[in-house]
Design an enzyme around this catalytic site. Structure first.
Site, PDB file in Angstrom:
ATOM      1  N   HIS A   1     -14.668  -1.890   4.075  1.00 43.76           N
ATOM      2  CA  HIS A   1     -13.889  -3.079   3.717  1.00 43.76           C
ATOM      3  C   HIS A   1     -12.988  -2.766   2.514  1.00 43.76           C
ATOM      4  O   HIS A   1     -11.792  -3.047   2.538  1.00 43.76           O
ATOM      5  CB  HIS A   1     -14.833  -4.246   3.401  1.00 43.76           C
ATOM      6  CG  HIS A   1     -14.096  -5.483   2.993  1.00 43.76           C
ATOM      7  ND1 HIS A   1     -13.664  -6.425   3.914  1.00 43.76           N
ATOM      8  CD2 HIS A   1     -13.689  -5.922   1.784  1.00 43.76           C
ATOM      9  CE1 HIS A   1     -13.024  -7.375   3.271  1.00 43.76           C
ATOM     10  NE2 HIS A   1     -13.030  -7.103   1.976  1.00 43.76           N
TER      11      HIS A   1
ATOM     12  N   CYS B   1      -4.546 -13.016  -5.747  1.00 41.61           N
ATOM     13  CA  CYS B   1      -4.216 -14.389  -5.334  1.00 41.61           C
ATOM     14  C   CYS B   1      -4.804 -14.726  -3.960  1.00 41.61           C
ATOM     15  O   CYS B   1      -4.983 -15.888  -3.634  1.00 41.61           O
ATOM     16  CB  CYS B   1      -2.719 -14.622  -5.367  1.00 41.61           C
ATOM     17  SG  CYS B   1      -1.791 -13.361  -4.518  1.00 41.61           S
TER      18      CYS B   1
END
Lengths: 425, 270
Positions: free
Chosen positions: A100, A50
């Site tokens: 990352h 989301c």
């Protein structure tokens, strides 16, 4: 073996852009297939939650253009103008892309620092991509590493240990008293959003019984239906209060709806079993003097908010430990990647030297007079042995010595030195 | 050799304590595991130390106060480790180990009493003493758990939700751990006392010889049976039961000290 990441998250893009660039499971599969079919990547994985949409890929050739090609693809796939995406997308390569991902899996890059759901989402994205054959050796290793980092951070640090919302703080406090909540009964007073949040968390703990009381019976029934609970009439206070181990109250009221006397009667009726009361209403729903009753634990919204604040600071203090684990695994992954590339280079070098040897023999040895075919074969064998000996030692050292592989930072330089003109494998 | 085992035990218990503290204070899982492993190692070394001490003095480890204390510390550690494994909960280790260490160090700092009368011999007698000390250790552990229960309950009621609170066992589990410990103690003291009576009967031909220790032991037995019964009652479960458990242990200490030293003529250090 270049690794490319292009994506956006809650920090880089507003929600209007994030929702347009998000992927359903089917879209993620379709995008992965198309990216490989178009030759942009030969390994790829789409991670969409989301708060983030990210595409990881390994292009067939070393080229900084694959990130640009991927950006264009995302723009056309989601029908969003490239100019709109440009400011929102981040692009990372190699070490930065790996770092990352490892930070994402650890919850270090999440909107709520250390949240637990992201690790499951990474696992699910990897499972789907792996099953559809979109990943290869590089992304497999990278995502398996990410899952390992996520697990370690969760076990070895307190980054995700403490509740970060009022609802979860309340539920965790109930667990401090009762342990597992699966045998417990909960009464919800009021059917607002915050009650829903608490009940959703309690449902995950598989509570035994849920009762809902609300002025409007319709709303109570709606909530009870959603969470498999039962509705109690608004007037049946004494019967309602005698049952539960946990009360979650968020009624809109001018005066406390739960008076000390009511709770005192309830405690007596329930044999003074411990009772945890979460007063989430404003103005408060429970008379504060009820906190003095034997075995009754009363927490209001301010108490819970204060706990959340303390926990936020505590989580922040765990960040350096989590980052250290991330860095350790990034180094481990890069060392592995280097070794794979170096072994490829050694193989290529062996092939090249064999070709050179054949050309050399063809050109020079044939000119030597009085050389029998047996002697020529013998000479060729000796030269092969010499070449093998020259190559075998560094190849063995590369396989055996981790530190050596770590020291060789720039594999491309070695390839360019010994194999000029060859492209990256 | 005795000295070597003393040092090994001390190092293992200190390391275990540090491991448990690391787990409780910093939440490091590996630190807790190290605590558990070192406690197990400490138990082995402590057992060897007790054995060597007994060999050196040519008598059982409970012939003097120092020996009894050391055996008490060993059984306390053993009971705790069993509870930790049974309930899969190691966060109270940091609060139990100081007691184990204190008993161990006190016992080994005291000079062995070479002149103490050699106690009676025989398997029944040895089991009687060992089981009685095990019972006291288990009751001691339940007392520590009850104190932790009350402290944590107070923190929860006063809304003092600090770092430790999130790592201590839930109140309900502390209550169950305390009950388990008392159950171990009750079984041990029941069998131990029965063996004591049998041994006296075999020795003298009479089952009952008045000794204030008998009366106090039966009182301890009754007090813990009542605790166990009440601790399962919803209204008593929790803080009332914990207070009762602490009170009961006060009777145990009274039995262990005042009764042994001033009233009993057959019981000295157990």
């Amino acid at each position: 073996m270049e690794i490319v990441l292009v994506g956006l998250n809650h920090r880089s893009a507003p929600v209007e852009v994030r929702e347009r660039v998000s992927f359903t499971a089917d879209q993620a599969r379709q995008a992965a297939e198309e990216l490989r079919a178009r030759g942009i990547f030969h390994e790829t994985l789409v991670l969409s939650t989301c708060n983030r949409s990210e595409v990881y890929g390994v292009p067939p050739e070393a080229s900084r253009e694959s990130a640009a090609a991927l950006s264009s693809y995302l723009s056309s796939f989601h029908a969003v103008q490239l100019e709109q995406l440009d400011g929102a997308l981040y692009r990372h390569h190699d070490r930065h892309a790996v770092r990352h991902l490892f930070r994402v899996a650890s919850g270090l890059d999440s909107m709520v620092l250390g949240e637990a759901e992201i690790l499951g989402q990474v696992r699910e994205a990897y499972r789907a991509a792996h099953e559809s054959g979109a990943t290869g050796p590089v992304l497999n290793r990278m995502f398996q590493g990410a899952l390992e980092v996520g697990k370690r951070v969760r076990h070895e640090t307190e980054l995700g240990a403490r509740p970060m919302s009022v609802a979860s703080a309340g539920v965790k406090l109930a667990e401090r008293i009762f342990g597992k909540l699966n045998q417990r009964t909960v009464l919800v007073l009021g059917a607002g959003t915050i009650s829903e949040q608490v009940v959703a968390q309690l449902r995950d703990r598989r509570i035994a019984h849920l009762y809902v009381m609300n002025r409007s019976r319709d709303r109570a029934e709606l909530l009870a239906r959603e969470f498999s609970g039962k509705v109690i009439n608004w007037e049946d206070w004494d019967a309602a209060l005698a049952q539960p181990d946990v009360i979650v109250s968020s009624i809109s009221t001018e005066e406390p709806a739960l008076k000390q006397a009511m709770l005192e009667r309830a405690m007596a009726a329930r044999g003074n079993r411990p009772l945890f009361v979460m007063d989430l209403g404003l103005p408060r729903n429970v008379e504060s003097s009820a906190a003095n009753l034997y075995n009754l634990y009363l927490y209001n919204i301010d108490d819970l908010t204060q706990i959340v604040e303390q926990n936020r600071d505590a989580r922040q203090s765990e960040v350096p430990r989590a980052e250290a684990i991330v860095d350790e695994h990034v180094d481990k992954f890069l060392t592995w990647q280097t070794s794979v590339e170096l072994i490829g280079i050694v193989e290529a070098l062996r092939g090249k030297l064999k070709e050179e040897r054949a050309a050399f023999v063809h050109e020079r040895v044939q000119r030597v007079p009085n050389l029998s075919p047996e002697q020529r074969t013998q000479m060729e064998t000796l030269m092969d042995e010499l070449l093998e000996k020259l190559l075998l030692d560094p190849a063995r050292r590369l396989q055996g010595e981790k530190d050596l592989r770590r020291k060789i930072q720039n594999v491309e330089a070695i390839r360019d030195l010994f194999l000029p003109g060859r492209e990256r494998p | 050799m005795d000295h070597l085992f003393f040092l090994l035990t001390l190092a293992a218990y200190l390391g275990s304590f540090a491991g448990y503290v690391g787990y409780l204070v910093a939440g490091r899982e590996w630190s807790g595991r190290v605590g558990t492993l070192l406690l197990a190692a400490g138990l082995v070394a402590h057992y060897c130390a007790l054995l060597e001490r007994s060999r050196g003095l040519h008598t059982v480890p409970y012939h003097d106060l120092a020996g009894s204390m050391s055996l008490f510390g060993w059984l306390l550690a053993l009971t705790y480790l069993s509870l930790e494994v049974f309930h899969r909960q190691r966060s109270v280790g940091a609060l139990v180990l100081p007691f184990v260490l204190a008993f161990f160090l006190f016992a080994h700092a005291a000079t062995p009493d070479h002149n103490a009368a050699v106690p009676a011999k025989g398997v029944a007698f040895a089991l009687h003493v060992t089981l009685s000390i095990l019972a006291y250790a288990a009751f001691g552990l339940s007392c520590v758990l009850s104190v932790i229960y009350l402290a944590q309950q107070r923190l929860l009621q006063k809304h003092k939700v600090g770092n430790l609170l999130w790592r201590l066992p839930p109140l309900d589990l502390l209550d169950r751990m305390s009950q388990s410990s008392v159950l171990v103690g009750l079984i041990a003291i029941t069998i131990g006392t029965a063996l004591g009576f049998l041994w006296v009967d075999r020795l003298t031909g009479a089952l009952w010889h008045y000794d204030p220790k008998y009366v106090v032991t039966l009182l301890v037995l009754a007090a813990y049976v009542i605790y166990l019964r009440l601790a399962r009652n919803p209204g008593w479960r929790g803080s009332r039961a914990s207070r009762l458990c602490i009170f009961n242990f006060a009777i145990v200490i009274f039995s262990f000290t005042v009764v042994n030293l001033f009233f009993s003529h057959a019981h000295r250090y157990f």
